[in-house]
Scaffold this active site. Sequence first.
Site, PDB file in Angstrom:
ATOM      1  N   LYS A   1      74.804  46.741  99.463  1.00 58.19           N
ATOM      2  CA  LYS A   1      74.719  45.571 100.396  1.00 58.19           C
ATOM      3  C   LYS A   1      73.136  44.893 100.267  1.00 58.19           C
ATOM      4  O   LYS A   1      72.857  43.809 100.171  1.00 58.19           O
ATOM      5  CB  LYS A   1      74.907  46.068 101.735  1.00 58.19           C
ATOM      6  CG  LYS A   1      74.312  44.987 102.784  1.00 58.19           C
ATOM      7  CD  LYS A   1      74.574  45.349 104.222  1.00 58.19           C
ATOM      8  CE  LYS A   1      73.344  46.229 104.681  1.00 58.19           C
ATOM      9  NZ  LYS A   1      72.325  45.659 105.375  1.00 58.19           N
ATOM     10  N   ASN A   2      72.053  46.090 100.337  1.00 59.55           N
ATOM     11  CA  ASN A   2      70.745  45.631 100.393  1.00 59.55           C
ATOM     12  C   ASN A   2      70.396  44.907  99.016  1.00 59.55           C
ATOM     13  O   ASN A   2      69.497  44.237  99.053  1.00 59.55           O
ATOM     14  CB  ASN A   2      69.704  46.740 100.916  1.00 59.55           C
ATOM     15  CG  ASN A   2      69.971  47.163 102.245  1.00 59.55           C
ATOM     16  OD1 ASN A   2      70.540  46.276 102.919  1.00 59.55           O
ATOM     17  ND2 ASN A   2      69.364  48.005 102.615  1.00 59.55           N
TER      18      ASN A   2
ATOM     19  N   CYS B   1      64.414  43.388 116.431  1.00 60.33           N
ATOM     20  CA  CYS B   1      65.695  43.689 116.103  1.00 60.33           C
ATOM     21  C   CYS B   1      66.130  45.130 116.794  1.00 60.33           C
ATOM     22  O   CYS B   1      65.019  45.724 117.380  1.00 60.33           O
ATOM     23  CB  CYS B   1      66.333  43.887 114.809  1.00 60.33           C
ATOM     24  SG  CYS B   1      65.774  45.051 114.083  1.00 60.33           S
TER      25      CYS B   1
ATOM     26  N   ARG C   1      59.721  44.823 113.617  1.00 62.58           N
ATOM     27  CA  ARG C   1      60.099  44.292 112.255  1.00 62.58           C
ATOM     28  C   ARG C   1      59.340  42.960 112.015  1.00 62.58           C
ATOM     29  O   ARG C   1      59.950  42.017 112.134  1.00 62.58           O
ATOM     30  CB  ARG C   1      61.432  44.187 112.178  1.00 62.58           C
ATOM     31  CG  ARG C   1      62.153  45.748 112.090  1.00 62.58           C
ATOM     32  CD  ARG C   1      63.681  45.477 111.815  1.00 62.58           C
ATOM     33  NE  ARG C   1      63.794  45.584 110.324  1.00 62.58           N
ATOM     34  CZ  ARG C   1      64.975  45.545 109.955  1.00 62.58           C
ATOM     35  NH1 ARG C   1      66.201  45.478 110.504  1.00 62.58           N
ATOM     36  NH2 ARG C   1      65.147  45.799 108.437  1.00 62.58           N
TER      37      ARG C   1
ATOM     38  N   ILE D   1      57.213  40.049 110.076  1.00 60.65           N
ATOM     39  CA  ILE D   1      57.073  39.398 108.812  1.00 60.65           C
ATOM     40  C   ILE D   1      55.792  39.185 108.084  1.00 60.65           C
ATOM     41  O   ILE D   1      55.625  38.356 107.414  1.00 60.65           O
ATOM     42  CB  ILE D   1      58.345  38.459 108.232  1.00 60.65           C
ATOM     43  CG1 ILE D   1      57.744  37.194 109.262  1.00 60.65           C
ATOM     44  CG2 ILE D   1      59.720  38.882 108.601  1.00 60.65           C
ATOM     45  CD1 ILE D   1      58.474  35.904 108.686  1.00 60.65           C
ATOM     46  N   ASP D   2      54.731  39.490 108.722  1.00 57.42           N
ATOM     47  CA  ASP D   2      53.437  39.525 108.392  1.00 57.42           C
ATOM     48  C   ASP D   2      53.177  39.678 106.965  1.00 57.42           C
ATOM     49  O   ASP D   2      52.419  38.931 106.240  1.00 57.42           O
ATOM     50  CB  ASP D   2      52.546  40.162 109.233  1.00 57.42           C
ATOM     51  CG  ASP D   2      52.589  41.603 109.274  1.00 57.42           C
ATOM     52  OD1 ASP D   2      53.795  42.082 109.308  1.00 57.42           O
ATOM     53  OD2 ASP D   2      51.479  42.462 109.156  1.00 57.42           O
ATOM     54  N   LEU D   3      53.451  40.922 106.337  1.00 57.01           N
ATOM     55  CA  LEU D   3      53.337  41.162 105.051  1.00 57.01           C
ATOM     56  C   LEU D   3      54.129  40.231 104.013  1.00 57.01           C
ATOM     57  O   LEU D   3      53.423  39.957 102.987  1.00 57.01           O
ATOM     58  CB  LEU D   3      53.697  42.623 104.658  1.00 57.01           C
ATOM     59  CG  LEU D   3      53.025  43.918 105.538  1.00 57.01           C
ATOM     60  CD1 LEU D   3      53.720  45.169 105.353  1.00 57.01           C
ATOM     61  CD2 LEU D   3      51.591  43.642 105.133  1.00 57.01           C
TER      62      LEU D   3
ATOM     63  N   ASP E   1      67.220  54.798 105.956  1.00 57.20           N
ATOM     64  CA  ASP E   1      68.730  54.257 106.143  1.00 57.20           C
ATOM     65  C   ASP E   1      69.612  55.387 106.161  1.00 57.20           C
ATOM     66  O   ASP E   1      70.724  55.218 106.507  1.00 57.20           O
ATOM     67  CB  ASP E   1      69.151  53.132 105.165  1.00 57.20           C
ATOM     68  CG  ASP E   1      68.587  51.833 105.507  1.00 57.20           C
ATOM     69  OD1 ASP E   1      68.196  51.702 106.632  1.00 57.20           O
ATOM     70  OD2 ASP E   1      68.774  51.005 104.721  1.00 57.20           O
TER      71      ASP E   1
ATOM     72  N   ILE F   1      59.393  55.199 109.372  1.00 56.00           N
ATOM     73  CA  ILE F   1      59.584  53.779 108.864  1.00 56.00           C
ATOM     74  C   ILE F   1      59.650  52.790 110.235  1.00 56.00           C
ATOM     75  O   ILE F   1      58.912  52.004 110.151  1.00 56.00           O
ATOM     76  CB  ILE F   1      60.640  53.360 107.861  1.00 56.00           C
ATOM     77  CG1 ILE F   1      60.308  54.593 106.679  1.00 56.00           C
ATOM     78  CG2 ILE F   1      60.330  51.948 107.551  1.00 56.00           C
ATOM     79  CD1 ILE F   1      59.311  54.419 105.832  1.00 56.00           C
TER      80      ILE F   1
ATOM     81  N   ARG G   1      79.055  45.071 108.791  1.00 61.01           N
ATOM     82  CA  ARG G   1      77.949  44.385 107.983  1.00 61.01           C
ATOM     83  C   ARG G   1      77.531  45.306 106.757  1.00 61.01           C
ATOM     84  O   ARG G   1      76.875  44.705 105.915  1.00 61.01           O
ATOM     85  CB  ARG G   1      76.816  44.297 109.071  1.00 61.01           C
ATOM     86  CG  ARG G   1      77.114  43.336 109.985  1.00 61.01           C
ATOM     87  CD  ARG G   1      75.740  43.186 111.076  1.00 61.01           C
ATOM     88  NE  ARG G   1      74.609  43.072 110.114  1.00 61.01           N
ATOM     89  CZ  ARG G   1      73.400  43.440 110.255  1.00 61.01           C
ATOM     90  NH1 ARG G   1      73.067  44.024 111.264  1.00 61.01           N
ATOM     91  NH2 ARG G   1      72.384  43.152 109.622  1.00 61.01           N
TER      92      ARG G   1
HETATM   93  C1  UD1 Z   1      64.781  46.885 104.179  1.00 61.90           C
HETATM   94  C2  UD1 Z   1      66.366  47.381 104.187  1.00 61.90           C
HETATM   95  C3  UD1 Z   1      66.731  48.203 105.322  1.00 61.90           C
HETATM   96  C4  UD1 Z   1      65.745  49.459 105.315  1.00 61.90           C
HETATM   97  C5  UD1 Z   1      64.678  49.280 104.868  1.00 61.90           C
HETATM   98  C6  UD1 Z   1      63.265  50.489 104.713  1.00 61.90           C
HETATM   99  C7  UD1 Z   1      67.392  45.205 103.356  1.00 61.90           C
HETATM  100  C8  UD1 Z   1      68.403  44.162 103.584  1.00 61.90           C
HETATM  101  N1  UD1 Z   1      67.049  46.070 104.391  1.00 61.90           N
HETATM  102  O1  UD1 Z   1      64.522  46.289 105.213  1.00 61.90           O
HETATM  103  O2  UD1 Z   1      68.064  48.617 105.422  1.00 61.90           O
HETATM  104  O3  UD1 Z   1      65.856  50.342 106.317  1.00 61.90           O
HETATM  105  O4  UD1 Z   1      64.168  48.247 103.955  1.00 61.90           O
HETATM  106  O5  UD1 Z   1      63.953  50.970 103.758  1.00 61.90           O
HETATM  107  O6  UD1 Z   1      67.063  45.572 102.229  1.00 61.90           O
HETATM  108  N2  UD1 Z   1      56.665  45.742 107.960  1.00 61.90           N
HETATM  109  C9  UD1 Z   1      55.621  45.142 108.761  1.00 61.90           C
HETATM  110  N3  UD1 Z   1      55.241  44.041 108.180  1.00 61.90           N
HETATM  111  C10 UD1 Z   1      56.325  43.061 107.394  1.00 61.90           C
HETATM  112  C11 UD1 Z   1      57.392  43.738 106.907  1.00 61.90           C
HETATM  113  C12 UD1 Z   1      57.753  45.065 106.955  1.00 61.90           C
HETATM  114  O7  UD1 Z   1      54.809  45.746 109.290  1.00 61.90           O
HETATM  115  O8  UD1 Z   1      56.069  42.185 106.970  1.00 61.90           O
HETATM  116  C13 UD1 Z   1      57.033  46.947 108.408  1.00 61.90           C
HETATM  117  C14 UD1 Z   1      58.471  47.236 109.218  1.00 61.90           C
HETATM  118  O9  UD1 Z   1      58.329  46.897 110.680  1.00 61.90           O
HETATM  119  C15 UD1 Z   1      58.658  48.780 108.998  1.00 61.90           C
HETATM  120  C16 UD1 Z   1      58.132  48.891 107.651  1.00 61.90           C
HETATM  121  O10 UD1 Z   1      57.149  47.825 107.349  1.00 61.90           O
HETATM  122  O11 UD1 Z   1      58.122  49.629 109.858  1.00 61.90           O
HETATM  123  C17 UD1 Z   1      59.115  48.825 106.328  1.00 61.90           C
HETATM  124  O12 UD1 Z   1      59.982  47.694 106.503  1.00 61.90           O
HETATM  125  P1  UD1 Z   1      60.648  47.001 105.155  1.00 61.90           P
HETATM  126  O13 UD1 Z   1      60.495  47.941 104.163  1.00 61.90           O
HETATM  127  O14 UD1 Z   1      60.013  45.629 104.999  1.00 61.90           O
HETATM  128  O15 UD1 Z   1      62.050  46.791 105.720  1.00 61.90           O
HETATM  129  P2  UD1 Z   1      62.947  45.607 105.489  1.00 61.90           P
HETATM  130  O16 UD1 Z   1      62.805  45.100 104.154  1.00 61.90           O
HETATM  131  O17 UD1 Z   1      63.099  44.771 106.786  1.00 61.90           O
END
Ligand code: UD1
Length: 427
Positions: free
Chosen positions: A22-23, A123, A128, A130-132, A313, A335, A405
């Site tokens: 899925k991912n 969520c 979660r 999306i700043d990065l 996960d 995480i 999902r």
């Molecule tokens: C993806 C996976 C999810 C998995 C996760 C970690 C998909 C669709 N989803 O989610 O199943 O659990 O990787 O392996 O592939 N963070 C920030 N700022 C950002 C982005 C992330 O602070 O802009 C933080 C998150 O809150 C979290 C950590 O970074 O604490 C890791 O998140 P991230 O690897 O980005 O997870 P997703 O890509 O959302």
Amino acid sequence: MDQIVIRGGNPLNGSITISGAKNSALTLLPCALLTDEPLTLRNLPRLADIDGFGHLLNMLGCSTTIEGSRPEDFGRVMTARATNVTSTMAPYDIVRKMRASILVLGPLLARMGEATVSLPGGCAIGNRPIDLHLKALEALGAELEMASGYVRAHGPGGRLPGGRFHFPVVSVGATENAIMAAVRAKGTCVLSNAAREPEIVDLCNCLVAMGAHIDGIGSETLTIEGVDRLHGATYRVMPDRIEAGSYACAVMATGGSIDLIGARADEMTATIDALVEAGASVEATKNSIKVSHAGRPRGITLSTAPYPGFATDMQAQFMAMLALADGTSMLTETIFENRYMHVPELARMGADITVKGRSAVVRGVDGLVGAPVMATDLRASMSLIIAGLAAQGETQVSRVYHLDRGYERLEEKLAAVGADIERISAG
Ligand code: UD1
């Protein structure tokens, strides 16, 4: 709403075919926006999120056709063709239901020079942010404006110039968005401390098949030389390592022996190490992994970490299985800040778990008892299925839409290996 009803206690024996990941699929689908030629993806899982992403692509002007949609076919084939991108906007209503929609940001920016995407909000498993994603795109030359819950990104003069970004925290999604934006930049992009998950490797391999220039695939530093255009390709989605790991946990909880057909051991090293430590016998061949177990698992200590560490996960599924261990386990979630929502539900089935901050102490009990339960996210739901398979009596799992999902034909796959499980449709 549908429910899944399980009468627990049966050992699981036989084989389960592992679906496409899925991912991985959710990051390969937006690649279709990067070219006006068709992108054909094989081995796509039949899941609600995949259909949802197809719908989003349609809204952006990308046509999609699906083969293999007969109920008996595993692994669908989707051809997505974005001859003309007619919209560069992912609206709130779509993004709030499916977070992965934010992955259109990078490719739209690369192809069209601009993109407007709703901010997803929090969520069930954490804030979660999306700043990065945004910082990485800015470092590659994007200009950003925020207004009314949306972010609008555009490239000066239409195309991103390129640049360097060091991720302060490893992020799968932000790495994916940055890669998809970088492949059509004017110059070179260097991404360091990038995520190394196998799904990122799958994304890079697909982009290379489309004509992208990416060095360092599978490492934490990716050097991407932008190209003027990408072409179409046909690409097979990797097997779902989380689905495979989930069924491995199920057999640990119930006892028995399952061949996970199509699963790749080299992408699941941390999961396999943890299974073996908990007492499993694991035999990997080129095209399958056989997991066998009898008696109670052993208590173990686990901490989630970015790949190649133990996947967040998999945490909930291990917790369900370790609830039945002979001994105490300690799980630490590093995480996501709120990923123990399954604990109170497991407790209702007789599990003895104490959460303190980011860690959970799981004192193994010698049996669980079926109960009506509900979960708040996908992997938490799977942990309740695993507990239900091992519990005495009947477990009714509600909010099945979470499972739909991420687990293709869950009841069918488990029933085929001996589980007493059925879906009760709400009608
Ligand atoms: C993806 C996976 C999810 C998995 C996760 C970690 C998909 C669709 N989803 O989610 O199943 O659990 O990787 O392996 O592939 N963070 C920030 N700022 C950002 C982005 C992330 O602070 O802009 C933080 C998150 O809150 C979290 C950590 O970074 O604490 C890791 O998140 P991230 O690897 O980005 O997870 P997703 O890509 O959302």
